[in-house]
Design a protein around this motif. Structure first.
Motif, PDB file in Angstrom:
ATOM      1  N   PRO A 125       0.822  -1.208   0.000  1.00  0.00           N
ATOM      2  CA  PRO A 125       0.000   0.000   0.000  1.00  0.00           C
ATOM      3  C   PRO A 125       0.861   1.265   0.000  1.00  0.00           C
ATOM      4  O   PRO A 125       2.028   1.237   0.394  1.00  0.00           O
ATOM      5  N   SER A 126       0.242   2.376  -0.444  1.00  0.00           N
ATOM      6  CA  SER A 126       0.920   3.663  -0.405  1.00  0.00           C
ATOM      7  C   SER A 126      -0.069   4.697   0.101  1.00  0.00           C
ATOM      8  O   SER A 126      -1.242   4.377   0.339  1.00  0.00           O
ATOM      9  N   TRP A 127       0.380   5.910   0.261  1.00  0.00           N
ATOM     10  CA  TRP A 127      -0.529   7.005   0.602  1.00  0.00           C
ATOM     11  C   TRP A 127      -1.602   7.047  -0.486  1.00  0.00           C
ATOM     12  O   TRP A 127      -1.261   7.131  -1.681  1.00  0.00           O
ATOM     13  N   PRO A 128      -2.892   6.927  -0.128  1.00  0.00           N
ATOM     14  CA  PRO A 128      -3.933   6.809  -1.163  1.00  0.00           C
ATOM     15  C   PRO A 128      -3.923   7.942  -2.185  1.00  0.00           C
ATOM     16  O   PRO A 128      -4.282   7.736  -3.342  1.00  0.00           O
ATOM     17  N   ASN A 129      -3.461   9.119  -1.779  1.00  0.00           N
ATOM     18  CA  ASN A 129      -3.475  10.245  -2.713  1.00  0.00           C
ATOM     19  C   ASN A 129      -2.455  10.080  -3.846  1.00  0.00           C
ATOM     20  O   ASN A 129      -2.594  10.702  -4.899  1.00  0.00           O
ATOM     21  N   HIS A 130      -1.438   9.237  -3.644  1.00  0.00           N
ATOM     22  CA  HIS A 130      -0.506   8.993  -4.757  1.00  0.00           C
ATOM     23  C   HIS A 130      -1.276   8.485  -5.972  1.00  0.00           C
ATOM     24  O   HIS A 130      -1.147   9.027  -7.074  1.00  0.00           O
ATOM     25  N   ALA A 131      -2.073   7.441  -5.754  1.00  0.00           N
ATOM     26  CA  ALA A 131      -2.814   6.856  -6.889  1.00  0.00           C
ATOM     27  C   ALA A 131      -3.824   7.857  -7.452  1.00  0.00           C
ATOM     28  O   ALA A 131      -4.035   7.922  -8.673  1.00  0.00           O
ATOM     29  N   GLN A 132      -4.431   8.645  -6.558  1.00  0.00           N
ATOM     30  CA  GLN A 132      -5.419   9.633  -7.027  1.00  0.00           C
ATOM     31  C   GLN A 132      -4.767  10.684  -7.922  1.00  0.00           C
ATOM     32  O   GLN A 132      -5.330  11.104  -8.928  1.00  0.00           O
ATOM     33  N   ILE A 133      -3.572  11.112  -7.551  1.00  0.00           N
ATOM     34  CA  ILE A 133      -2.868  12.121  -8.351  1.00  0.00           C
ATOM     35  C   ILE A 133      -2.503  11.536  -9.722  1.00  0.00           C
ATOM     36  O   ILE A 133      -2.708  12.166 -10.762  1.00  0.00           O
ATOM     37  N   MET A 134      -1.976  10.316  -9.724  1.00  0.00           N
ATOM     38  CA  MET A 134      -1.603   9.678 -11.013  1.00  0.00           C
ATOM     39  C   MET A 134      -2.837   9.540 -11.899  1.00  0.00           C
ATOM     40  O   MET A 134      -2.772   9.786 -13.099  1.00  0.00           O
ATOM     41  N   ALA A 135      -3.957   9.119 -11.300  1.00  0.00           N
ATOM     42  CA  ALA A 135      -5.180   8.941 -12.100  1.00  0.00           C
ATOM     43  C   ALA A 135      -5.617  10.280 -12.673  1.00  0.00           C
ATOM     44  O   ALA A 135      -6.044  10.366 -13.824  1.00  0.00           O
ATOM     45  N   ASP A 136      -5.482  11.325 -11.878  1.00  0.00           N
ATOM     46  CA  ASP A 136      -5.951  12.636 -12.302  1.00  0.00           C
ATOM     47  C   ASP A 136      -5.161  13.168 -13.500  1.00  0.00           C
ATOM     48  O   ASP A 136      -5.689  13.926 -14.308  1.00  0.00           O
ATOM     49  N   ILE A 137      -3.888  12.794 -13.606  1.00  0.00           N
ATOM     50  CA  ILE A 137      -3.123  13.267 -14.773  1.00  0.00           C
ATOM     51  C   ILE A 137      -2.936  12.138 -15.796  1.00  0.00           C
ATOM     52  O   ILE A 137      -2.084  12.231 -16.675  1.00  0.00           O
ATOM     53  N   SER A 138      -3.751  11.082 -15.660  1.00  0.00           N
ATOM     54  CA  SER A 138      -3.746   9.959 -16.613  1.00  0.00           C
ATOM     55  C   SER A 138      -2.365   9.339 -16.774  1.00  0.00           C
ATOM     56  O   SER A 138      -1.901   9.077 -17.888  1.00  0.00           O
ATOM     57  N   LEU A 139      -1.699   9.122 -15.678  1.00  0.00           N
ATOM     58  CA  LEU A 139      -0.402   8.449 -15.691  1.00  0.00           C
ATOM     59  C   LEU A 139      -0.618   7.019 -15.218  1.00  0.00           C
ATOM     60  O   LEU A 139      -1.210   6.805 -14.156  1.00  0.00           O
ATOM     61  N   GLU A 140      -0.139   6.072 -16.013  1.00  0.00           N
ATOM     62  CA  GLU A 140      -0.355   4.665 -15.671  1.00  0.00           C
ATOM     63  C   GLU A 140       0.482   4.289 -14.435  1.00  0.00           C
ATOM     64  O   GLU A 140       1.613   4.772 -14.277  1.00  0.00           O
ATOM     65  N   VAL A 141      -0.081   3.413 -13.596  1.00  0.00           N
ATOM     66  CA  VAL A 141       0.631   2.985 -12.382  1.00  0.00           C
ATOM     67  C   VAL A 141       0.826   1.476 -12.418  1.00  0.00           C
ATOM     68  O   VAL A 141      -0.097   0.736 -12.756  1.00  0.00           O
ATOM     69  N   ALA A 142       2.025   1.012 -12.093  1.00  0.00           N
ATOM     70  CA  ALA A 142       2.273  -0.427 -11.912  1.00  0.00           C
ATOM     71  C   ALA A 142       2.658  -0.609 -10.451  1.00  0.00           C
ATOM     72  O   ALA A 142       3.441   0.180  -9.915  1.00  0.00           O
ATOM     73  N   THR A 143       2.083  -1.611  -9.801  1.00  0.00           N
ATOM     74  CA  THR A 143       2.328  -1.728  -8.365  1.00  0.00           C
ATOM     75  C   THR A 143       3.175  -2.957  -8.018  1.00  0.00           C
ATOM     76  O   THR A 143       3.210  -3.933  -8.761  1.00  0.00           O
ATOM     77  N   PHE A 144       3.847  -2.864  -6.899  1.00  0.00           N
ATOM     78  CA  PHE A 144       4.549  -4.015  -6.322  1.00  0.00           C
ATOM     79  C   PHE A 144       4.324  -3.967  -4.819  1.00  0.00           C
ATOM     80  O   PHE A 144       3.930  -2.923  -4.282  1.00  0.00           O
ATOM     81  N   ASP A 145       4.550  -5.098  -4.137  1.00  0.00           N
ATOM     82  CA  ASP A 145       4.304  -5.139  -2.680  1.00  0.00           C
ATOM     83  C   ASP A 145       5.427  -4.423  -1.940  1.00  0.00           C
ATOM     84  O   ASP A 145       6.597  -4.795  -2.085  1.00  0.00           O
ATOM     85  N   HIS A 146       5.054  -3.437  -1.139  1.00  0.00           N
ATOM     86  CA  HIS A 146       6.115  -2.713  -0.429  1.00  0.00           C
ATOM     87  C   HIS A 146       6.737  -3.539   0.694  1.00  0.00           C
ATOM     88  O   HIS A 146       7.946  -3.534   0.890  1.00  0.00           O
ATOM     89  N   ALA A 147       5.861  -4.224   1.459  1.00  0.00           N
ATOM     90  CA  ALA A 147       6.380  -4.901   2.655  1.00  0.00           C
ATOM     91  C   ALA A 147       5.967  -6.361   2.677  1.00  0.00           C
ATOM     92  O   ALA A 147       4.950  -6.748   2.105  1.00  0.00           O
ATOM     93  N   ASN A 148       6.768  -7.171   3.337  1.00  0.00           N
ATOM     94  CA  ASN A 148       6.404  -8.576   3.569  1.00  0.00           C
ATOM     95  C   ASN A 148       5.456  -8.649   4.759  1.00  0.00           C
ATOM     96  O   ASN A 148       5.424  -7.733   5.587  1.00  0.00           O
ATOM     97  N   PRO A 149       4.722  -9.759   4.882  1.00  0.00           N
ATOM     98  CA  PRO A 149       3.797  -9.874   6.024  1.00  0.00           C
ATOM     99  C   PRO A 149       4.515  -9.789   7.378  1.00  0.00           C
ATOM    100  O   PRO A 149       3.915  -9.415   8.380  1.00  0.00           O
ATOM    101  N   ASP A 150       5.820 -10.102   7.412  1.00  0.00           N
ATOM    102  CA  ASP A 150       6.534 -10.036   8.694  1.00  0.00           C
ATOM    103  C   ASP A 150       6.948  -8.610   9.072  1.00  0.00           C
ATOM    104  O   ASP A 150       7.664  -8.397  10.046  1.00  0.00           O
TER     105      ASP A 150
END
Ligand code: LMR
Length: 391
Positions: A125-150
């Protein structure tokens, strides 16, 4: 025309502020939006800021326009704290003021897009506004897992993302105090990230909104400095809204690292043009107050003491959570070593609703909690409620 607009859900983090305010229960606990709170639950104006604001009232002689770059005295005074002794990195680094960290992130991704970036890799996960900003300027986002469950940062995932990135792609990393997980890269991990980015040439954007709230001002910048030292170019979005307590005054900056000092002009002029078309120029007051603090050794000392107090209290809360061990099925011990305002407790959306409705505990649906919303007084209630809901 306006009939065509469909209603939008309010930003979930900001909506929590209203929900919490409307709750009449005296023992309610607000673990929602990221503001620092004292042991008494207050978010006071810093003493250093009060003194600087007084001086501004007494001495400021004009409110005339500055320019899209804002208060350059503020921008430059901050640089040694962020980038260290060689603050301009050999004349390759310049900055401009922005309306808060959000303005800086927005300008950074818009500038990257203007330069040809088509896709941004981002840990979730990231700060939710990151994705909102990218969507607003139509920039594609590719995600990866930031942290392991531990509760440790997932180095393999970030390295795979970097190595898979194409030539018109960027990666967005949190400088410190990761929002929402509190899980930061270790220095060894930063070194591996730096090497991978240097090898692949993926474009780097860093969001640093919490410097000083983790392990210390210098410590929190160390990973970022390590990676920047290997970069020919990068963009760094910075916020003073947390480490100077300036939330509503919107105090931020965008720093631009160019391959050569000569390359800076083209980059900063594009950033200025984007800012002019967006907000013309940033609000002055908060940045002017920060500049006064950083140029006055006595006020700087007061600010650093206040920052230490904030960090110390949050580390105390984290230690108490870790000492509680488990609450129901939740292991709280990793929270002790995580950093900054936030951590995530792995609760379901239904459990978040139960915590709110049955116990008056407000947190984001993701399970993110604002550590500073806990005090030595309300922490036992939080742990007990968590145990009951997840037991
Ligand atoms: C947060 O994540 O709570 C803060 O960064 C405030 C915000 O603007 O979302």
């Amino acid at each position: 025309m306006l009939d065509r607009l469909s209603p939008q859900a309010p930003d979930p983090l900001l909506a929590l502020i209203r929900l919490h305010a409307a709750d009449p229960r005296e023992d309610k606990i607000d673990l929602g939006v990221g503001v620092y709170r004292t042991e008494e639950g207050a978010t006071p104006v810093f003493r250093a800021i009060k003194a600087a604001e007084q001086r501004l009232v007494d001495e400021q002689d004009s409110k005339s326009y500055l320019g899209p770059e804002g208060d350059i005295g503020f921008v430059n005074a901050l640089m040694p704290y962020i980038f260290g002794a060689d603050a301009t990195m050999g004349g390759r680094l310049a900055g401009m003021q922005t309306p808060g960290g959000t303005g800086a992130v927005r300008l950074a991704v818009a500038l990257a897009q203007k330069a040809g970036v088509r896709r941004i890799h981002m840990g979730v996960p990231s700060w939710p506004n990151h994705a909102q900003i990218m969507a607003d300027i139509s920039l594609e986002v590719a995600t990866f897992d930031h942290a392991n469950p531990d509760g440790i940062a997932n180095l393999d995932a970030v390295l795979t993302a970097i190595r898979s990135a194409g030539p018109d792609e960027a990666i967005l990393l949190h400088g410190c105090c990761h929002n929402p997980t509190g899980v930061d890269y270790t220095l060894d991990q930063w070194a591996a990230i730096a090497e991978a980015i240097a090898e692949t040439g993926v474009f780097l954007i860093i969001d640093s909104a919490y410097q000083g709230l983790g392990a210390g001002l210098e410590e929190d910048a160390a990973g970022m400095r390590l990676v920047l030292a290997k970069m020919p170019e990068a963009l760094i979005a910075y916020s003073c809204d947390k480490n100077f307590g300036m939330y509503r005054d919107r105090v931020g900056a965008l720093y631009m690292l160019a391959e050569t000092p000569a390359g800076l002009d083209a980059i900063t002029s594009n950033a200025n043009a984007l800012a002019r078309a967006s907000w013309s120029m940033p609000p002055d007051h908060g940045a002017a107050a920060v500049r006064l603090i950083l140029r006055d050794p006595d006020l700087t000392k007061v600010w650093l003491t206040e920052l230490d107090e904030m960090r110390g209290r949050m580390r105390q809360v984290r230690a108490a959570l870790a000492a509680a061990g488990t609450a129901g099925r939740i292991d709280l011990t990793p929270l002790g070593t995580q950093n900054g305002l936030f951590s995530v407790v792995p609760v379901s959306k239904e459990e978040v609703v139960r915590l709110r409705e049955e116990h008056g505990i407000y947190m984001a649906a993701s399970g993110r909690i604002n550590i500073a919303g806990l005090t030595m007084a309300n922490l036992p209630k939080f742990v007990a409620a968590l145990a009951e809901v997840t037991g």
